[in-house]
Design an enzyme around this catalytic site. Structure first.
Site, PDB file in Angstrom:
ATOM      1  CG  HIS A 282      -0.604   0.213   2.404  1.00 25.94           C
ATOM      2  ND1 HIS A 282      -1.252   0.822   3.468  1.00 25.94           N
ATOM      3  CD2 HIS A 282       0.990   0.550   3.537  1.00 25.94           C
ATOM      4  CE1 HIS A 282      -0.232   0.208   4.684  1.00 25.94           C
ATOM      5  NE2 HIS A 282       1.449   0.647   4.189  1.00 25.94           N
TER       6      HIS A 282
ATOM      7  CB  CYS B 155       2.311   3.333   5.477  1.00 24.15           C
ATOM      8  SG  CYS B 155       2.729   2.012   6.416  1.00 24.15           S
TER       9      CYS B 155
ATOM     10  CG  HIS C 134       5.835  -0.378   2.733  1.00 27.82           C
ATOM     11  ND1 HIS C 134       5.727  -0.081   4.250  1.00 27.82           N
ATOM     12  CD2 HIS C 134       4.142   0.192   2.782  1.00 27.82           C
ATOM     13  CE1 HIS C 134       5.236   0.360   4.988  1.00 27.82           C
ATOM     14  NE2 HIS C 134       4.318   1.043   4.039  1.00 27.82           N
TER      15      HIS C 134
ATOM     16  CG  HIS D 210       2.587  -3.380   6.188  1.00 23.57           C
ATOM     17  ND1 HIS D 210       2.827  -3.078   7.413  1.00 23.57           N
ATOM     18  CD2 HIS D 210       2.123  -2.031   5.346  1.00 23.57           C
ATOM     19  CE1 HIS D 210       3.438  -1.300   7.637  1.00 23.57           C
ATOM     20  NE2 HIS D 210       2.541  -1.197   6.183  1.00 23.57           N
TER      21      HIS D 210
ATOM     22  CG  ASP E 220      -2.469 -12.755   0.074  1.00 26.20           C
ATOM     23  OD1 ASP E 220      -1.737 -12.880   0.803  1.00 26.20           O
ATOM     24  OD2 ASP E 220      -2.654 -14.277   0.290  1.00 26.20           O
ATOM     25  CG  HIS E 221       0.588 -12.012  -2.320  1.00 17.94           C
ATOM     26  ND1 HIS E 221       0.303 -14.095  -2.085  1.00 17.94           N
ATOM     27  CD2 HIS E 221       1.667 -12.395  -2.292  1.00 17.94           C
ATOM     28  CE1 HIS E 221       0.709 -14.314  -1.021  1.00 17.94           C
ATOM     29  NE2 HIS E 221       1.685 -13.541  -1.511  1.00 17.94           N
TER      30      HIS E 221
ATOM     31  CD  GLU F 298      -0.202  -1.245   8.628  1.00 16.92           C
ATOM     32  OE1 GLU F 298      -0.972  -0.614   7.620  1.00 16.92           O
ATOM     33  OE2 GLU F 298       0.440   0.082   8.864  1.00 16.92           O
TER      34      GLU F 298
END
Ligand code: NI
Length: 139
Positions: free
Chosen positions: A16, A35, A41, A43, A81-82, A126
């Site tokens: 994000h 962030c 980047h 998480h 996811d991903h 997070e």
């Protein structure tokens, strides 16, 4: 009737970028730190999804865990996811993908599949040290 909470944990990884267009670059960097990295980047998120309700007298269960697993697969894993959250998740095209907003989005997606009689709580980590909780409350 006894009221019991049932929790299932799901892990997902996503990238994000937190950025508020109305603010200057310097203010965004100060506010969001890493962030705000222009290229984004990632998480490794952990969501603890808890449903609370009456224990069914016949089955002895609050909710079927296999069904909860399937719901989380079809919502959290399939959609987040991903993913690059800012680009690939409609909810975050305009909304900042903070932990708070991701927890709200997970709650919204999961709630659709649950009986109205169950209360839903989403706790989203997070990082191992930072988490938020959303219980569906609005003001
Ligand atoms: Ni971040």
């Amino acid at each position: 009737m006894a009221i019991v909470s049932l929790t299932r944990v799901v892990h997902f990884s996503a990238s994000h970028r937190l950025h508020v267009r109305a603010l200057s670059g310097a203010k965004n960097r100060a506010l969001f730190g890493k962030c705000n990295n222009p290229a984004g980047h990632g998480h490794n998120y952990t969501a603890e999804v808890t449903v609370t309700g009456e224990v069914d007298a016949a089955t002895g269960m609050v909710f079927n865990l296999d069904m909860l697993k399937k719901i989380l697969n079809d919502t959290v894993l399939k959609r987040l996811d991903h993913r690059n959250l800012n680009v690939e998740v409609t909810a975050f095209r305009k909304l900042n993908p903070t932990a708070e907003n991701i927890a709200i989005e997970i709650h919204r997606m999961v709630q659709k599949h649950l009986p109205k009689t169950l209360k839903l709580e989403v706790k989203l980590f997070e990082t191992p040290n930072n988490s938020v909780v959303y219980r569906g409350e609005i003001k």
